[in-house]
Write a protein that holds these residues in place. Structure first.
Motif, PDB file in Angstrom:
ATOM      1  N   PRO A 155       0.889  -1.249  -0.095  1.00 18.32           N
ATOM      2  CA  PRO A 155       0.127   0.005  -0.033  1.00 18.32           C
ATOM      3  C   PRO A 155       0.996   1.416   0.042  1.00 18.32           C
ATOM      4  O   PRO A 155       1.575   1.493   1.128  1.00 18.32           O
ATOM      5  CB  PRO A 155      -0.923  -0.023   1.483  1.00 18.32           C
ATOM      6  N   ASN A 156       0.932   2.091  -1.080  1.00 14.36           N
ATOM      7  CA  ASN A 156       1.971   3.192  -1.029  1.00 14.36           C
ATOM      8  C   ASN A 156       0.932   4.447  -0.852  1.00 14.36           C
ATOM      9  O   ASN A 156       1.361   5.371  -0.784  1.00 14.36           O
ATOM     10  CB  ASN A 156       2.622   3.253  -2.475  1.00 14.36           C
ATOM     11  N   ILE A 157      -0.489   3.959  -0.342  1.00 12.31           N
ATOM     12  CA  ILE A 157      -1.316   5.239   0.071  1.00 12.31           C
ATOM     13  C   ILE A 157      -1.945   4.701   1.341  1.00 12.31           C
ATOM     14  O   ILE A 157      -2.537   3.603   0.999  1.00 12.31           O
ATOM     15  CB  ILE A 157      -2.188   5.956  -1.126  1.00 12.31           C
ATOM     16  N   THR A 158      -1.678   5.270   2.375  1.00 14.18           N
ATOM     17  CA  THR A 158      -2.308   4.975   3.636  1.00 14.18           C
ATOM     18  C   THR A 158      -3.058   5.967   4.182  1.00 14.18           C
ATOM     19  O   THR A 158      -2.961   7.073   4.006  1.00 14.18           O
ATOM     20  CB  THR A 158      -1.243   4.224   4.593  1.00 14.18           C
ATOM     21  N   TYR A 159      -3.836   5.564   5.224  1.00 20.16           N
ATOM     22  CA  TYR A 159      -4.821   6.683   5.839  1.00 20.16           C
ATOM     23  C   TYR A 159      -4.641   6.618   7.557  1.00 20.16           C
ATOM     24  O   TYR A 159      -4.299   5.583   8.033  1.00 20.16           O
ATOM     25  CB  TYR A 159      -6.035   6.296   5.685  1.00 20.16           C
ATOM     26  N   PRO A 160      -5.049   7.805   8.274  1.00 19.79           N
ATOM     27  CA  PRO A 160      -5.271   7.589   9.490  1.00 19.79           C
ATOM     28  C   PRO A 160      -6.010   6.546  10.154  1.00 19.79           C
ATOM     29  O   PRO A 160      -7.271   6.313   9.687  1.00 19.79           O
ATOM     30  CB  PRO A 160      -5.716   8.863  10.049  1.00 19.79           C
ATOM     31  N   GLY A 161      -5.615   5.626  10.739  1.00 18.07           N
ATOM     32  CA  GLY A 161      -6.451   4.360  11.272  1.00 18.07           C
ATOM     33  C   GLY A 161      -6.564   3.150  10.127  1.00 18.07           C
ATOM     34  O   GLY A 161      -7.033   2.201  10.595  1.00 18.07           O
ATOM     35  N   LEU A 162      -5.643   3.348   9.209  1.00 17.77           N
ATOM     36  CA  LEU A 162      -5.489   2.342   8.201  1.00 17.77           C
ATOM     37  C   LEU A 162      -4.012   2.276   7.837  1.00 17.77           C
ATOM     38  O   LEU A 162      -3.707   3.045   6.758  1.00 17.77           O
ATOM     39  CB  LEU A 162      -6.574   2.418   7.054  1.00 17.77           C
ATOM     40  N   ASP A 163      -3.218   1.543   8.490  1.00 19.59           N
ATOM     41  CA  ASP A 163      -1.786   1.573   8.094  1.00 19.59           C
ATOM     42  C   ASP A 163      -1.484   0.233   7.005  1.00 19.59           C
ATOM     43  O   ASP A 163      -2.469  -0.353   6.738  1.00 19.59           O
ATOM     44  CB  ASP A 163      -0.897   1.234   9.234  1.00 19.59           C
ATOM     45  N   GLU A 164      -0.411   0.078   6.580  1.00 16.98           N
ATOM     46  CA  GLU A 164       0.038  -0.854   5.548  1.00 16.98           C
ATOM     47  C   GLU A 164      -0.342  -2.102   5.964  1.00 16.98           C
ATOM     48  O   GLU A 164      -1.211  -3.122   5.242  1.00 16.98           O
ATOM     49  CB  GLU A 164       1.643  -0.947   5.357  1.00 16.98           C
ATOM     50  N   ALA A 165      -0.009  -2.573   7.192  1.00 19.36           N
ATOM     51  CA  ALA A 165      -0.352  -4.010   7.827  1.00 19.36           C
ATOM     52  C   ALA A 165      -2.079  -4.158   7.778  1.00 19.36           C
ATOM     53  O   ALA A 165      -2.468  -5.249   7.382  1.00 19.36           O
ATOM     54  CB  ALA A 165      -0.124  -4.196   9.239  1.00 19.36           C
TER      55      ALA A 165
END
Length: 489
Positions: free
Chosen positions: A404-414
Protein backbone atom coordinates in the motif's frame (compact mmCIF):
# COMPACT_ATOMS: atom_id res chain seq x y z
CA UNK A 1 16.26 0.56 -38.68
CA UNK A 2 15.88 -3.03 -37.52
CA UNK A 3 13.77 -2.61 -34.39
CA UNK A 4 13.31 -4.73 -31.27
CA UNK A 5 10.13 -4.10 -29.28
CA UNK A 6 10.78 -5.26 -25.72
CA UNK A 7 8.54 -5.97 -22.77
CA UNK A 8 11.47 -6.46 -20.39
CA UNK A 9 12.11 -9.13 -17.77
CA UNK A 10 11.59 -8.10 -14.20
CA UNK A 11 10.23 -9.72 -11.04
CA UNK A 12 9.39 -13.41 -11.14
CA UNK A 13 5.79 -13.82 -12.38
CA UNK A 14 5.79 -10.09 -13.21
CA UNK A 15 3.42 -9.38 -16.10
CA UNK A 16 3.58 -5.61 -15.97
CA UNK A 17 4.29 -3.10 -18.67
CA UNK A 18 2.64 -3.41 -22.00
CA UNK A 19 -0.95 -4.18 -21.21
CA UNK A 20 -1.66 -4.92 -17.58
CA UNK A 21 -3.54 -2.34 -15.52
CA UNK A 22 -1.79 -3.41 -12.32
CA UNK A 23 1.87 -3.83 -13.28
CA UNK A 24 3.14 -6.06 -10.49
CA UNK A 25 3.49 -9.69 -9.49
CA UNK A 26 0.09 -11.36 -9.35
CA UNK A 27 -1.50 -13.53 -6.66
CA UNK A 28 -1.65 -16.18 -9.39
CA UNK A 29 0.82 -16.17 -12.28
CA UNK A 30 -0.82 -14.49 -15.28
CA UNK A 31 0.28 -12.83 -18.48
CA UNK A 32 -1.43 -10.32 -20.73
CA UNK A 33 -0.37 -9.65 -24.29
CA UNK A 34 1.98 -6.71 -25.10
CA UNK A 35 -0.70 -5.14 -27.29
CA UNK A 36 0.71 -1.61 -27.34
CA UNK A 37 4.09 -2.78 -28.64
CA UNK A 38 2.52 -4.92 -31.34
CA UNK A 39 0.88 -2.02 -33.18
CA UNK A 40 4.10 -0.25 -34.26
CA UNK A 41 5.79 -3.64 -34.66
CA UNK A 42 3.17 -4.41 -37.29
CA UNK A 43 4.22 -1.27 -39.19
CA UNK A 44 7.86 -2.43 -39.43
CA UNK A 45 8.29 -5.73 -41.29
CA UNK A 46 11.91 -6.16 -40.15
CA UNK A 47 11.03 -5.84 -36.46
CA UNK A 48 10.59 -8.31 -33.63
CA UNK A 49 8.56 -8.31 -30.42
CA UNK A 50 10.19 -9.95 -27.40
CA UNK A 51 7.79 -10.39 -24.49
CA UNK A 52 10.26 -11.54 -21.88
CA UNK A 53 8.10 -12.39 -18.81
CA UNK A 54 5.83 -15.11 -20.25
CA UNK A 55 8.57 -16.50 -22.46
CA UNK A 56 10.96 -16.71 -19.47
CA UNK A 57 13.66 -14.67 -21.19
CA UNK A 58 16.26 -13.33 -18.76
CA UNK A 59 17.87 -9.89 -18.69
CA UNK A 60 21.16 -11.30 -19.98
CA UNK A 61 19.34 -13.03 -22.83
CA UNK A 62 17.57 -9.81 -23.84
CA UNK A 63 20.90 -7.97 -23.87
CA UNK A 64 22.29 -10.63 -26.19
CA UNK A 65 19.21 -10.45 -28.44
CA UNK A 66 19.50 -6.65 -28.67
CA UNK A 67 22.95 -6.91 -30.28
CA UNK A 68 21.24 -7.84 -33.56
CA UNK A 69 19.14 -4.65 -33.68
CA UNK A 70 19.65 -0.95 -34.37
CA UNK A 71 16.75 0.33 -32.25
CA UNK A 72 15.21 -1.03 -29.04
CA UNK A 73 11.78 0.21 -27.92
CA UNK A 74 11.31 -0.72 -24.26
CA UNK A 75 7.87 -0.53 -22.59
CA UNK A 76 8.47 0.44 -18.98
CA UNK A 77 6.29 0.76 -15.87
CA UNK A 78 6.58 2.72 -12.64
CA UNK A 79 7.40 -0.43 -10.66
CA UNK A 80 9.91 -1.74 -13.17
CA UNK A 81 11.56 1.53 -14.23
CA UNK A 82 14.71 1.18 -12.12
CA UNK A 83 15.45 -2.30 -13.42
CA UNK A 84 14.57 -1.28 -16.99
CA UNK A 85 17.10 1.57 -16.91
CA UNK A 86 19.81 -0.85 -15.77
CA UNK A 87 18.95 -3.21 -18.63
CA UNK A 88 19.11 -0.27 -21.07
CA UNK A 89 22.58 0.66 -19.85
CA UNK A 90 23.78 -2.92 -20.21
CA UNK A 91 22.39 -3.04 -23.76
CA UNK A 92 24.17 0.17 -24.65
CA UNK A 93 27.43 -1.09 -23.14
CA UNK A 94 27.17 -4.26 -25.23
CA UNK A 95 26.27 -2.36 -28.41
CA UNK A 96 27.25 1.37 -28.26
CA UNK A 97 25.65 2.07 -31.65
CA UNK A 98 22.25 0.89 -30.43
CA UNK A 99 19.48 3.50 -30.14
CA UNK A 100 17.13 3.02 -27.19
CA UNK A 101 13.64 4.48 -26.75
CA UNK A 102 11.42 4.18 -23.67
CA UNK A 103 7.63 4.15 -23.94
CA UNK A 104 4.84 3.55 -21.44
CA UNK A 105 3.31 5.62 -18.61
CA UNK A 106 6.61 6.75 -16.99
CA UNK A 107 7.71 8.12 -20.38
CA UNK A 108 4.69 10.42 -20.23
CA UNK A 109 4.95 11.25 -16.52
CA UNK A 110 8.67 11.80 -16.03
CA UNK A 111 10.57 11.91 -19.35
CA UNK A 112 13.37 14.07 -17.91
CA UNK A 113 14.07 11.53 -15.16
CA UNK A 114 14.38 8.75 -17.74
CA UNK A 115 16.61 10.85 -19.97
CA UNK A 116 19.04 11.41 -17.08
CA UNK A 117 20.19 7.92 -17.99
CA UNK A 118 22.54 8.41 -20.93
CA UNK A 119 21.67 5.01 -22.36
CA UNK A 120 18.18 6.21 -23.32
CA UNK A 121 18.19 8.25 -26.52
CA UNK A 122 14.58 9.41 -26.46
CA UNK A 123 11.15 8.73 -24.97
CA UNK A 124 7.80 8.78 -26.75
CA UNK A 125 5.01 10.11 -24.59
CA UNK A 126 1.44 8.72 -24.64
CA UNK A 127 0.53 6.84 -27.85
CA UNK A 128 3.74 6.14 -29.71
CA UNK A 129 2.77 4.06 -32.77
CA UNK A 130 3.58 6.49 -35.57
CA UNK A 131 6.44 8.16 -33.71
CA UNK A 132 8.39 4.91 -33.42
CA UNK A 133 7.60 3.86 -36.97
CA UNK A 134 8.64 7.31 -38.20
CA UNK A 135 11.95 7.30 -36.35
CA UNK A 136 12.78 3.79 -37.54
CA UNK A 137 12.03 5.01 -41.07
CA UNK A 138 14.44 7.94 -40.82
CA UNK A 139 12.36 10.87 -39.54
CA UNK A 140 14.48 13.14 -37.27
CA UNK A 141 13.45 13.37 -33.62
CA UNK A 142 12.82 17.11 -34.01
CA UNK A 143 9.94 16.34 -36.38
CA UNK A 144 8.16 13.75 -34.22
CA UNK A 145 5.27 14.99 -32.01
CA UNK A 146 5.16 13.85 -28.39
CA UNK A 147 8.84 12.94 -28.25
CA UNK A 148 11.39 14.04 -25.61
CA UNK A 149 15.15 13.86 -26.19
CA UNK A 150 18.47 15.48 -25.25
CA UNK A 151 20.05 18.15 -27.42
CA UNK A 152 23.01 20.41 -26.61
CA UNK A 153 22.81 19.55 -22.91
CA UNK A 154 19.08 20.26 -22.61
CA UNK A 155 15.97 18.10 -22.78
CA UNK A 156 13.64 18.99 -25.64
CA UNK A 157 9.94 18.18 -25.31
CA UNK A 158 8.22 18.26 -28.69
CA UNK A 159 4.56 19.39 -28.54
CA UNK A 160 1.96 16.67 -28.11
CA UNK A 161 0.53 15.20 -31.28
CA UNK A 162 -3.14 14.53 -31.92
CA UNK A 163 -4.59 11.23 -30.73
CA UNK A 164 -4.93 8.61 -33.46
CA UNK A 165 -8.47 8.88 -34.79
CA UNK A 166 -8.55 6.38 -37.65
CA UNK A 167 -7.82 3.15 -35.80
CA UNK A 168 -8.64 1.07 -38.87
CA UNK A 169 -5.36 2.24 -40.40
CA UNK A 170 -3.39 0.51 -37.66
CA UNK A 171 -2.13 -3.05 -38.27
CA UNK A 172 -3.75 -6.07 -36.67
CA UNK A 173 -1.87 -7.09 -33.54
CA UNK A 174 -2.89 -10.71 -34.02
CA UNK A 175 -0.63 -10.90 -37.09
CA UNK A 176 2.30 -9.83 -34.92
CA UNK A 177 1.32 -12.44 -32.32
CA UNK A 178 1.48 -15.05 -35.09
CA UNK A 179 4.91 -13.81 -36.17
CA UNK A 180 6.61 -13.34 -32.79
CA UNK A 181 4.71 -14.79 -29.82
CA UNK A 182 3.73 -18.19 -28.44
CA UNK A 183 0.05 -17.95 -27.52
CA UNK A 184 0.34 -20.96 -25.24
CA UNK A 185 2.49 -18.84 -22.90
CA UNK A 186 -0.36 -16.46 -22.05
CA UNK A 187 -2.58 -17.32 -19.14
CA UNK A 188 -5.16 -15.44 -17.09
CA UNK A 189 -6.91 -17.53 -14.42
CA UNK A 190 -10.47 -16.55 -15.29
CA UNK A 191 -10.03 -16.76 -19.10
CA UNK A 192 -10.04 -20.00 -21.07
CA UNK A 193 -6.57 -21.14 -22.03
CA UNK A 194 -5.18 -20.43 -24.51
CA UNK A 195 -6.69 -17.03 -25.23
CA UNK A 196 -5.76 -14.01 -27.31
CA UNK A 197 -6.59 -10.37 -26.68
CA UNK A 198 -7.02 -7.30 -28.88
CA UNK A 199 -8.54 -3.83 -28.74
CA UNK A 200 -11.68 -2.61 -30.51
CA UNK A 201 -11.23 0.95 -29.22
CA UNK A 202 -8.79 3.26 -27.47
CA UNK A 203 -9.27 5.62 -24.58
CA UNK A 204 -11.85 5.64 -21.79
CA UNK A 205 -14.44 8.36 -21.09
CA UNK A 206 -14.69 7.34 -17.42
CA UNK A 207 -12.90 9.58 -14.93
CA UNK A 208 -11.87 7.03 -12.26
CA UNK A 209 -9.14 8.73 -10.25
CA UNK A 210 -7.00 5.59 -9.79
CA UNK A 211 -6.92 4.25 -13.37
CA UNK A 212 -3.50 4.62 -14.96
CA UNK A 213 -4.08 4.22 -18.69
CA UNK A 214 -6.53 7.00 -19.63
CA UNK A 215 -4.59 9.49 -17.49
CA UNK A 216 -1.11 8.68 -18.80
CA UNK A 217 -1.35 6.88 -22.11
CA UNK A 218 -4.49 6.51 -24.21
CA UNK A 219 -6.52 9.47 -22.93
CA UNK A 220 -10.20 9.95 -22.12
CA UNK A 221 -11.33 10.45 -25.71
CA UNK A 222 -13.06 7.23 -26.80
CA UNK A 223 -11.97 6.28 -30.32
CA UNK A 224 -13.39 3.33 -32.20
CA UNK A 225 -12.37 0.84 -34.81
CA UNK A 226 -15.10 0.09 -37.32
CA UNK A 227 -17.11 -3.00 -36.47
CA UNK A 228 -16.18 -4.46 -39.88
CA UNK A 229 -12.46 -4.13 -39.10
CA UNK A 230 -12.88 -5.79 -35.68
CA UNK A 231 -14.88 -8.68 -37.15
CA UNK A 232 -12.30 -9.13 -39.90
CA UNK A 233 -9.43 -9.38 -37.41
CA UNK A 234 -11.35 -11.86 -35.28
CA UNK A 235 -12.01 -13.97 -38.38
CA UNK A 236 -8.30 -13.93 -39.16
CA UNK A 237 -7.36 -14.83 -35.58
CA UNK A 238 -9.75 -17.78 -35.44
CA UNK A 239 -8.15 -19.19 -38.59
CA UNK A 240 -4.57 -18.38 -37.54
CA UNK A 241 -4.92 -19.79 -34.00
CA UNK A 242 -7.21 -22.85 -34.10
CA UNK A 243 -6.00 -23.79 -30.61
CA UNK A 244 -7.36 -20.58 -29.05
CA UNK A 245 -10.45 -21.13 -26.89
CA UNK A 246 -11.38 -17.50 -26.20
CA UNK A 247 -10.91 -13.99 -27.55
CA UNK A 248 -10.65 -11.24 -24.96
CA UNK A 249 -11.47 -7.66 -25.96
CA UNK A 250 -9.08 -5.73 -23.74
CA UNK A 251 -10.64 -2.29 -24.21
CA UNK A 252 -10.75 -0.04 -21.15
CA UNK A 253 -14.51 0.18 -21.74
CA UNK A 254 -15.80 -2.26 -24.35
CA UNK A 255 -19.55 -1.63 -24.17
CA UNK A 256 -19.64 2.08 -23.32
CA UNK A 257 -22.09 2.99 -26.12
CA UNK A 258 -25.14 0.78 -26.64
CA UNK A 259 -25.64 1.32 -30.38
CA UNK A 260 -22.03 0.51 -31.18
CA UNK A 261 -22.06 -2.60 -28.98
CA UNK A 262 -25.23 -3.91 -30.66
CA UNK A 263 -23.72 -3.28 -34.11
CA UNK A 264 -20.49 -5.08 -33.18
CA UNK A 265 -22.36 -8.04 -31.67
CA UNK A 266 -24.31 -8.43 -34.90
CA UNK A 267 -20.99 -8.70 -36.80
CA UNK A 268 -19.45 -11.13 -34.28
CA UNK A 269 -22.39 -13.54 -33.93
CA UNK A 270 -21.95 -15.27 -37.34
CA UNK A 271 -18.33 -16.10 -36.44
CA UNK A 272 -19.58 -18.50 -33.75
CA UNK A 273 -16.81 -18.15 -31.16
CA UNK A 274 -16.42 -17.52 -27.42
CA UNK A 275 -15.34 -14.11 -26.22
CA UNK A 276 -15.01 -12.01 -23.08
CA UNK A 277 -14.53 -8.31 -22.36
CA UNK A 278 -14.47 -5.53 -19.81
CA UNK A 279 -17.77 -3.95 -18.79
CA UNK A 280 -19.22 -1.17 -16.68
CA UNK A 281 -22.27 -1.73 -14.50
CA UNK A 282 -24.13 0.92 -16.51
CA UNK A 283 -24.75 -1.60 -19.31
CA UNK A 284 -28.47 -2.44 -19.72
CA UNK A 285 -30.20 -5.80 -20.11
CA UNK A 286 -30.82 -5.52 -23.87
CA UNK A 287 -27.13 -4.89 -24.55
CA UNK A 288 -26.06 -7.74 -22.28
CA UNK A 289 -28.52 -10.05 -24.02
CA UNK A 290 -27.09 -9.18 -27.44
CA UNK A 291 -23.58 -9.80 -26.12
CA UNK A 292 -24.56 -13.21 -24.75
CA UNK A 293 -26.20 -14.24 -28.04
CA UNK A 294 -23.10 -13.28 -30.00
CA UNK A 295 -20.83 -15.53 -27.93
CA UNK A 296 -19.88 -13.48 -24.87
CA UNK A 297 -19.02 -15.69 -21.90
CA UNK A 298 -17.41 -13.50 -19.23
CA UNK A 299 -17.23 -9.86 -18.17
CA UNK A 300 -14.50 -8.22 -16.10
CA UNK A 301 -16.31 -5.68 -13.96
CA UNK A 302 -14.73 -3.03 -11.77
CA UNK A 303 -17.08 -2.76 -8.78
CA UNK A 304 -14.20 -1.31 -6.69
CA UNK A 305 -16.16 -0.63 -3.48
CA UNK A 306 -19.42 -1.36 -1.73
CA UNK A 307 -19.49 2.06 -0.09
CA UNK A 308 -21.43 4.83 -1.92
CA UNK A 309 -19.18 7.64 -0.70
CA UNK A 310 -15.99 5.88 -1.72
CA UNK A 311 -17.46 5.41 -5.22
CA UNK A 312 -18.13 9.15 -5.36
CA UNK A 313 -14.64 9.94 -4.11
CA UNK A 314 -13.04 8.04 -6.99
CA UNK A 315 -15.47 9.46 -9.60
CA UNK A 316 -16.62 5.97 -10.55
CA UNK A 317 -19.82 7.18 -12.19
CA UNK A 318 -21.76 4.19 -10.87
CA UNK A 319 -23.92 3.39 -7.86
CA UNK A 320 -24.54 0.37 -5.64
CA UNK A 321 -28.03 -0.05 -7.11
CA UNK A 322 -26.61 -0.05 -10.65
CA UNK A 323 -24.14 -2.75 -9.67
CA UNK A 324 -26.82 -4.96 -8.11
CA UNK A 325 -29.18 -4.61 -11.07
CA UNK A 326 -26.38 -5.25 -13.60
CA UNK A 327 -25.18 -8.36 -11.75
CA UNK A 328 -28.71 -9.74 -11.51
CA UNK A 329 -29.18 -9.23 -15.26
CA UNK A 330 -25.92 -11.03 -16.02
CA UNK A 331 -26.94 -14.00 -13.91
CA UNK A 332 -30.33 -14.18 -15.65
CA UNK A 333 -28.52 -14.36 -19.00
CA UNK A 334 -25.85 -16.82 -17.88
CA UNK A 335 -22.97 -14.34 -18.23
CA UNK A 336 -20.04 -15.05 -15.93
CA UNK A 337 -18.53 -12.13 -13.99
CA UNK A 338 -15.01 -11.64 -12.70
CA UNK A 339 -15.43 -8.85 -10.13
CA UNK A 340 -12.63 -6.42 -9.30
CA UNK A 341 -12.48 -4.74 -5.90
CA UNK A 342 -10.00 -2.32 -4.32
CA UNK A 343 -9.25 -1.64 -0.67
CA UNK A 344 -7.56 1.58 0.40
CA UNK A 345 -9.29 4.12 -1.83
CA UNK A 346 -9.91 7.69 -0.55
CA UNK A 347 -12.44 7.68 2.27
CA UNK A 348 -11.66 4.08 3.20
CA UNK A 349 -12.14 3.01 6.81
CA UNK A 350 -12.46 -0.31 8.57
CA UNK A 351 -16.22 0.12 8.28
CA UNK A 352 -16.19 0.74 4.50
CA UNK A 353 -13.95 -2.30 3.98
CA UNK A 354 -16.46 -4.38 5.95
CA UNK A 355 -19.23 -2.97 3.75
CA UNK A 356 -17.34 -3.85 0.57
CA UNK A 357 -16.68 -7.44 1.67
CA UNK A 358 -20.38 -7.90 2.49
CA UNK A 359 -21.32 -6.29 -0.84
CA UNK A 360 -19.05 -8.65 -2.77
CA UNK A 361 -20.59 -11.65 -1.04
CA UNK A 362 -24.05 -10.34 -1.89
CA UNK A 363 -23.07 -10.00 -5.56
CA UNK A 364 -21.57 -13.50 -5.49
CA UNK A 365 -19.78 -13.30 -8.83
CA UNK A 366 -17.95 -16.34 -10.21
CA UNK A 367 -14.49 -15.03 -9.29
CA UNK A 368 -13.02 -11.89 -7.76
CA UNK A 369 -9.76 -10.00 -7.62
CA UNK A 370 -8.96 -7.80 -4.63
CA UNK A 371 -6.27 -5.19 -5.11
CA UNK A 372 -4.66 -2.77 -2.72
CA UNK A 373 -5.18 0.79 -3.91
CA UNK A 374 -2.03 1.83 -5.69
CA UNK A 375 -1.48 5.53 -6.23
CA UNK A 376 0.60 5.39 -9.40
CA UNK A 377 2.39 8.54 -10.56
CA UNK A 378 0.42 10.40 -13.18
CA UNK A 379 -2.99 9.64 -11.68
CA UNK A 380 -5.39 11.89 -9.81
CA UNK A 381 -5.19 9.45 -6.89
CA UNK A 382 -1.43 10.01 -6.70
CA UNK A 383 -1.93 13.78 -6.68
CA UNK A 384 -4.53 13.42 -3.92
CA UNK A 385 -2.18 11.28 -1.83
CA UNK A 386 0.75 13.64 -2.35
CA UNK A 387 -1.23 16.77 -1.47
CA UNK A 388 -2.54 15.17 1.71
CA UNK A 389 0.73 13.59 2.85
CA UNK A 390 -0.57 10.02 2.44
CA UNK A 391 1.98 8.61 0.02
CA UNK A 392 4.47 5.94 1.08
CA UNK A 393 7.09 5.62 -1.67
CA UNK A 394 7.45 1.81 -1.30
CA UNK A 395 5.23 0.60 -4.14
CA UNK A 396 6.28 -3.06 -3.95
CA UNK A 397 8.35 -5.50 -1.97
CA UNK A 398 11.55 -7.08 -3.27
CA UNK A 399 9.52 -9.72 -5.16
CA UNK A 400 7.29 -7.17 -6.90
CA UNK A 401 4.16 -7.72 -4.80
CA UNK A 402 2.24 -4.51 -4.31
CA UNK A 403 2.47 -2.70 -1.02
CA UNK A 404 0.00 0.00 0.00
CA UNK A 405 1.72 3.18 -1.13
CA UNK A 406 -1.22 5.29 0.05
CA UNK A 407 -2.36 4.87 3.65
CA UNK A 408 -4.76 6.72 5.94
CA UNK A 409 -5.12 7.58 9.63
CA UNK A 410 -6.44 4.41 11.24
CA UNK A 411 -5.48 2.25 8.21
CA UNK A 412 -1.81 1.44 8.04
CA UNK A 413 0.02 -0.88 5.63
CA UNK A 414 -0.49 -3.99 7.74
CA UNK A 415 -4.22 -3.39 8.11
CA UNK A 416 -4.69 -2.94 4.35
CA UNK A 417 -2.72 -6.09 3.52
CA UNK A 418 -4.67 -7.98 6.16
CA UNK A 419 -7.94 -6.65 4.71
CA UNK A 420 -7.10 -8.22 1.34
CA UNK A 421 -6.54 -11.59 3.00
CA UNK A 422 -9.76 -11.36 4.99
CA UNK A 423 -11.62 -10.36 1.84
CA UNK A 424 -10.40 -13.38 -0.12
CA UNK A 425 -10.87 -15.73 2.82
CA UNK A 426 -14.43 -14.68 3.62
CA UNK A 427 -15.40 -14.71 -0.05
CA UNK A 428 -13.91 -17.99 -1.25
CA UNK A 429 -14.28 -20.14 1.88
CA UNK A 430 -18.05 -20.11 1.75
CA UNK A 431 -19.78 -23.46 1.10
CA UNK A 432 -21.43 -22.35 -2.15
CA UNK A 433 -18.14 -21.06 -3.57
CA UNK A 434 -16.15 -24.09 -2.42
CA UNK A 435 -18.69 -26.32 -4.16
CA UNK A 436 -18.47 -24.18 -7.29
CA UNK A 437 -14.72 -24.76 -7.41
CA UNK A 438 -14.89 -28.46 -6.52
CA UNK A 439 -17.54 -29.08 -9.17
CA UNK A 440 -15.24 -27.66 -11.84
CA UNK A 441 -12.37 -29.84 -10.68
CA UNK A 442 -14.45 -33.03 -10.58
CA UNK A 443 -15.68 -32.88 -14.15
CA UNK A 444 -12.68 -31.36 -15.93
CA UNK A 445 -9.16 -32.75 -15.54
CA UNK A 446 -7.50 -29.72 -17.16
CA UNK A 447 -9.44 -27.44 -14.82
CA UNK A 448 -8.40 -29.63 -11.91
CA UNK A 449 -4.69 -29.23 -12.73
CA UNK A 450 -5.07 -25.48 -13.23
CA UNK A 451 -6.95 -25.00 -9.96
CA UNK A 452 -4.34 -27.03 -8.06
CA UNK A 453 -1.52 -24.89 -9.46
CA UNK A 454 -3.37 -21.66 -8.66
CA UNK A 455 -4.17 -22.86 -5.15
CA UNK A 456 -0.48 -23.54 -4.46
CA UNK A 457 0.52 -20.11 -5.78
CA UNK A 458 -2.16 -18.31 -3.80
CA UNK A 459 -1.46 -20.13 -0.53
CA UNK A 460 2.24 -19.33 -0.88
CA UNK A 461 1.48 -15.63 -1.33
CA UNK A 462 -1.05 -15.72 1.49
CA UNK A 463 1.65 -17.02 3.84
CA UNK A 464 3.98 -14.19 2.78
CA UNK A 465 1.27 -11.61 3.38
CA UNK A 466 0.55 -12.98 6.84
CA UNK A 467 4.24 -12.74 7.66
CA UNK A 468 4.26 -9.14 6.39
CA UNK A 469 1.31 -8.23 8.62
CA UNK A 470 2.95 -9.95 11.60
CA UNK A 471 6.29 -8.19 11.04
CA UNK A 472 4.65 -4.79 10.55
CA UNK A 473 2.65 -5.12 13.74
CA UNK A 474 5.67 -6.35 15.65
CA UNK A 475 7.55 -3.29 14.42
CA UNK A 476 4.77 -1.01 15.65
CA UNK A 477 4.82 -2.69 19.08
CA UNK A 478 8.59 -2.26 19.31
CA UNK A 479 8.25 1.38 18.30
CA UNK A 480 5.54 2.01 20.91
CA UNK A 481 7.59 0.32 23.63
CA UNK A 482 10.61 2.37 22.68
CA UNK A 483 8.61 5.57 22.98
CA UNK A 484 7.33 4.49 26.39
CA UNK A 485 10.76 3.56 27.72
CA UNK A 486 12.30 5.96 30.27
CA UNK A 487 15.17 8.13 29.13
CA UNK A 488 18.65 7.02 30.21
CA UNK A 489 19.93 10.57 30.34
Amino acid sequence: MRTLFLNPPSFENFDGGASSRWPATREIESYWYPVWLCYPAGMLPDSKVVDAPPHKITALETIEIAKDFELVVLFTSSLGLGIDLKIAQMMKDANPKLKIAFVGPPATIEPEKILQNGAVDFVARREFDYQIAGYAGGTPLEQLPGVSFRKNGSVIHNPEGRAIEDLDQLPWVTKVYKRDLDVMRYNVPFLRHPYISLYTSRGCPAMCTFCLWPQTHSGHRWRLRSTDDVAAEVRYALDAFPEVREVFFDDDTFNYRKARTLELCAKLKPLNFTWSCTSRVTTDYETLKAMKKSGCRLLIVGYESGDPQVLKNIKKGATIDMALRFTENCKKLGLVIHGDFIVGLPGETKETIRRTIDFAKRLDTETIQVSIAHALPGTELYDYGTQNGLINLSMADEAGHQLPNITYPGLDEAELVDAVERFYGEYYFRPRVVWRVVRKAIFNSAERRRLAKEAREYMSLRSKRKNFVRDQRKGVEIGNNAQAAPSLD
